[in-house]
Design an enzyme around this catalytic site. Structure first.
Site, PDB file in Angstrom:
ATOM      1  N   HIS A 100       2.617   9.845   5.275  1.00 46.17           N
ATOM      2  CA  HIS A 100       2.471  10.314   3.902  1.00 46.17           C
ATOM      3  C   HIS A 100       2.322  11.829   3.800  1.00 46.17           C
ATOM      4  O   HIS A 100       2.299  12.375   2.694  1.00 46.17           O
ATOM      5  CB  HIS A 100       1.252   9.652   3.245  1.00 46.17           C
ATOM      6  CG  HIS A 100       1.390   8.179   3.057  1.00 46.17           C
ATOM      7  ND1 HIS A 100       2.167   7.620   2.061  1.00 46.17           N
ATOM      8  CD2 HIS A 100       0.859   7.137   3.740  1.00 46.17           C
ATOM      9  CE1 HIS A 100       2.099   6.302   2.130  1.00 46.17           C
ATOM     10  NE2 HIS A 100       1.322   5.976   3.141  1.00 46.17           N
ATOM     11  N   GLU A 136      -0.217  -4.174   6.615  1.00 46.03           N
ATOM     12  CA  GLU A 136      -0.439  -3.839   5.211  1.00 46.03           C
ATOM     13  C   GLU A 136       0.537  -4.554   4.276  1.00 46.03           C
ATOM     14  O   GLU A 136       0.787  -4.088   3.166  1.00 46.03           O
ATOM     15  CB  GLU A 136      -0.362  -2.321   5.021  1.00 46.03           C
ATOM     16  CG  GLU A 136       0.769  -1.638   5.756  1.00 46.03           C
ATOM     17  CD  GLU A 136       0.640  -0.126   5.796  1.00 46.03           C
ATOM     18  OE1 GLU A 136      -0.166   0.435   5.017  1.00 46.03           O
ATOM     19  OE2 GLU A 136       1.352   0.501   6.592  1.00 46.03           O
ATOM     20  N   ASP A 161      -2.262  -1.116   0.569  1.00 43.18           N
ATOM     21  CA  ASP A 161      -0.931  -1.697   0.464  1.00 43.18           C
ATOM     22  C   ASP A 161      -0.972  -3.216   0.465  1.00 43.18           C
ATOM     23  O   ASP A 161      -0.110  -3.864  -0.143  1.00 43.18           O
ATOM     24  CB  ASP A 161      -0.040  -1.193   1.599  1.00 43.18           C
ATOM     25  CG  ASP A 161       0.562   0.173   1.290  1.00 43.18           C
ATOM     26  OD1 ASP A 161       0.842   0.452   0.115  1.00 43.18           O
ATOM     27  OD2 ASP A 161       0.740   0.970   2.225  1.00 43.18           O
TER      28      ASP A 161
END
Length: 256
Positions: free
Chosen positions: A47, A151, A177
């Site tokens: 990310h 996730e 997630d």
């Protein structure tokens, strides 16, 4: 230069290990995390935009304080695995593990033969020639950890198939997630999400794979400890920094 993996040692000895996610790509921040006494840091390159040279310096900062550096790589990117390991990462956090094939691909990229086919290289890992090449290959396969980040609902359903062949050194749930995967975005304490995390923990116990709990409260950590969990991710540097800044302003200026 490759060092003994202290997190692997602590978990094998039944000791606890505490870590943080790091999404602020600043070596000083990583050094502060180590100086604060944490055992490991997960450097996020999924990310966060981090160039290879900066990643190497983040890992170098961790090494100066005895902090074990793991790297969360982008999904399905063997090149990112290789670059993180060549930079000195002691563990690869694999996001969105949904099936065994995801782990097999990571093993191929992260381990040297006969376990995998990680590309041979010199540089930081073998200490620029200080470690004999053959000895380095053996030690790297022994020390570097593969961490499965589960996730997605598919990963929860396939967890026994993911773990049974071996090769996973630690399992980490991704409640955020997972909540989206179950149709309840950001409701990380929703019963479906909590049940999924418990199922992951149960599979880890069956396959004798360490489980790492995402836990930010003493009460929840006490519950996990009672269940035999010894590894904990207890936050993220970005959130902790923002919270500290807000708290400081509230205390000093009386603002809400």
């Amino acid at each position: 230069m490759l060092r003994p993996n202290e997190v692997r040692r602590r978990l094998a000895a039944g000791e606890e290990a505490y870590g943080l996610f790091s999404t602020l790509p600043e070596p000083t921040m990583v050094e502060m995390i180590g100086c604060a006494g944490y055992d490991f840091v997960i450097l996020d390159t999924e990310h966060t935009l981090v160039d290879p040279q900066r990643l190497e310096n983040l890992i170098r900062a961790a090494e100066t304080t005895g902090l074990t550096p793991f790297v969360r790589v982008p999904e399905a990117d063997p090149g990112a695995v290789l670059r993180a390991l060549d930079a000195g990462a002691m563990g690869i956090v694999v996001p969105h593990v949904r099936e065994r094939a995801d782990i097999d691909a990571t093993i191929r990229a992260a381990r040297y033969a006969p376990e995998g086919m990680r590309s041979l290289n010199g540089g930081r890992g073998p200490g620029f020639g200080r470690i004999d090449p053959a000895d380095y290959l053996r030690r790297a396969n022994e020390e570097i950890m593969i961490v499965a980040l589960i996730e997605d609902a598919e990963g929860v359903e396939a967890i026994d198939d993911i773990l049974s062949p071996g090769g996973v050194d630690l399992v980490l749930p991704g409640p955020g997630d997972l909540s989206q995967s179950y149709g309840v975005p950001w409701q990380v304490r929703h019963p479906r999400v909590r049940e999924a995390v418990r199922n992951l923990r149960g599979a880890c116990a069956r396959h004798e794979v360490p489980f790492c709990a995402m836990s930010t409260t003493p009460e929840r950590r006490a519950e996990w400890r009672a269940d035999g969990v010894r590894a904990f991710v207890v936050g993220e540097d970005r959130d902790l920094t923002a919270r500290a800044l807000r708290g400081h302003l509230e205390r000093t200026a009386g603002r809400d």
